[in-house]
Design an enzyme around this catalytic site. Structure first.
Site, PDB file in Angstrom:
ATOM      1  N   ALA A 125      32.723 -31.606  -1.861  1.00  0.00           N
ATOM      2  CA  ALA A 125      31.331 -32.053  -1.753  1.00  0.00           C
ATOM      3  C   ALA A 125      30.627 -31.579  -0.481  1.00  0.00           C
ATOM      4  CB  ALA A 125      31.270 -33.580  -1.875  1.00  0.00           C
ATOM      5  N   ARG A 159      26.451 -28.171 -10.041  1.00  0.00           N
ATOM      6  CA  ARG A 159      27.519 -29.177 -10.097  1.00  0.00           C
ATOM      7  C   ARG A 159      26.861 -30.555 -10.075  1.00  0.00           C
ATOM      8  NH1 ARG A 159      32.609 -27.692  -8.148  1.00  0.00           N
ATOM      9  NH2 ARG A 159      33.318 -29.545  -9.260  1.00  0.00           N
ATOM     10  N   ASP A 212      33.692 -37.417  -3.658  1.00  0.00           N
ATOM     11  CA  ASP A 212      32.543 -36.573  -3.989  1.00  0.00           C
ATOM     12  C   ASP A 212      31.255 -37.378  -4.084  1.00  0.00           C
ATOM     13  OD1 ASP A 212      33.321 -33.558  -5.004  1.00  0.00           O
ATOM     14  OD2 ASP A 212      34.993 -34.949  -5.127  1.00  0.00           O
ATOM     15  N   ASN A 220      35.907 -39.443  -7.202  1.00  0.00           N
ATOM     16  CA  ASN A 220      36.680 -38.354  -6.599  1.00  0.00           C
ATOM     17  C   ASN A 220      37.404 -37.596  -7.708  1.00  0.00           C
ATOM     18  OD1 ASN A 220      37.534 -37.013  -4.140  1.00  0.00           O
ATOM     19  ND2 ASN A 220      39.568 -37.864  -4.498  1.00  0.00           N
ATOM     20  N   ARG A 226      34.316 -25.236  -3.047  1.00  0.00           N
ATOM     21  CA  ARG A 226      34.347 -26.539  -3.708  1.00  0.00           C
ATOM     22  C   ARG A 226      34.574 -27.594  -2.642  1.00  0.00           C
ATOM     23  NH1 ARG A 226      38.274 -27.202  -1.493  1.00  0.00           N
ATOM     24  NH2 ARG A 226      38.819 -28.998  -2.738  1.00  0.00           N
TER      25      ARG A 226
END
Length: 364
Positions: A53, A88, A240, A250, A51
């Site tokens: 970004a 995602r 992110d 984020n 996980r």
């Protein structure tokens, strides 16, 4: 960075296969697993074996490379882009990395795609490491200024995990902290637990502990109290996705930290690698899709049982529903500045475009 003195990246190639740290088991167990198929890469991203970004983007790039070695056809290229892209929806680095790979591979004959894809995936990883190193060097100047002014310890608050586990190495928000540690500056980090998945408690605290960084774990709602009482000198978070006008998407809870920082005069900085900028989006609240994850992440907690096993425990009554947006958007007006690999700038369109004119032009 290092685990028990041994240098690690969060994703790497060894013995002809891609390997990752399965972060679902940290901090209680270090599991290194291979990813061998497109389905495994998709699961690793979707189910948060990896996980953050930048790391999601790097993993997707390697997923594309592994699939090209299996089937380099046009149909496989298109399908792999789609399968990985759907894992995602919020982190922009995923789309950026997949587009990088597709632009490179689409014009090539299938016979050349596997080798080219592997080279580019490795380059994306190396580029991420260098970007984060530079972010740390620029962020160090902020920490040093505070240390010289205070003539004492610098207290930094961070949210979620924007550490080396969220990137290929160094981290974004943690890179300035690691640089400060190497420079001999006395730093102390307040680590938000970051419900519901507790990435701060599980991952950032593990990183800080592994590197000998002084730190305290705090509940998510304690940050404002600490700021009111002058215990926080600086907030540094990751991102992110950041819009062309400086809105920052984020981990959920970041917005509340920014509000508390603004109210108490605490500088609030965002560590921003340029691939995380979405130059096509201007209004973060209106335009960024926010991933809604399983309610079970809210109604249950995972932890270490007395027998050493990792178990999930229900904390809410049967029949209670839960909302679980994974991210929020902090408006640019609450952001003191953006720490990028090219320097620190204001969270506004003109300042960002001045640092990255070529990226801004290509998106226009």
């Amino acid at each position: 960075m290092k685990i028990n003195g041994t240098p690690f990246r969060s994703i790497w190639c060894e013995a002809g296969e891609v390997r990752i740290i399965d972060q679902r088991w940290l901090p209680h167990e270090l599991r290194i697993v291979p990813l061998r198929t497109r389905a495994e890469f998709a699961a690793a991203i979707r189910d948060m074996w990896v996980r953050g970004a930048p790391l999601i983007g790097a993993t997707a790039a390697w997923g594309m490379a592994v699939q090209m070695a299996e089937d380099p056809s046009d149909a496989s290229l298109a399908e792999t882009w789609q399968v990985l892209h759907e894992t995602r929806p919020t982190a922009i680095n995923l789309r950026w990395a997949l587009n990088e790979m597709r632009r490179l591979l689409a014009p090539l004959p299938p016979s050349e795609r596997a080798a080219a894809a592997a080279r580019r995936a490795a380059e994306i990883c190396d580029e991420d490491v260098e970007i984060n190193r530079r972010i740390g060097a620029h962020g160090l100047t902020l920490i040093r200024e505070i240390a010289e002014r205070k003539r004492g310890r610098v207290n930094i608050l961070t949210h979620c995990n924007a550490g080396w586990l969220a990137t290929v190495d160094w981290g974004t928000a943690t890179s300035p902290i690691y640089h400060a540690l190497e420079a001999g500056i006395d730093v102390h980090v307040f680590v938000d637990e970051t419900r519901p998945r507790n990435q701060g408690a599980l991952l950032t605290a593990w990183e800080m502990n592994s590197h000998g960084v002084s730190h305290d774990l705090i509940v998510d709602n304690a940050g404002g109290h600490l700021m009111q009482h002058g215990e926080v000198d600086l907030v540094i978070v990751g991102t992110d996705r950041t819009t062309a006008q400086g809105d920052v998407c984020n981990k959920i809870g970041t917005y509340l930290k920014a509000l508390a920082a603004k109210a108490n005069g605490v500088p609030f900085y965002v560590a921003l690698p340029s691939p995380t900028i979405d130059w096509t989006v201007r209004d973060g609240v209106a335009e960024i899709p926010i991933e809604e994850r399983s309610s079970a992440e809210v109604t249950h907690v995972q932890g270490k049982a007395p027998d050493g096993s990792v178990i999930s425990v229900q904390i809410s009554p049967d029949g209670t529903g839960a909302r679980n947006p994974a991210f929020d958007v902090t408006p640019a007006s609450l952001v003191t500045g953006l720490i990028t690999e090219r320097g620190i700038c204001a969270a506004e369109a003109g300042a960002m475009e001045a640092l990255f004119p070529e990226a801004a032009r290509s998106a226009a």
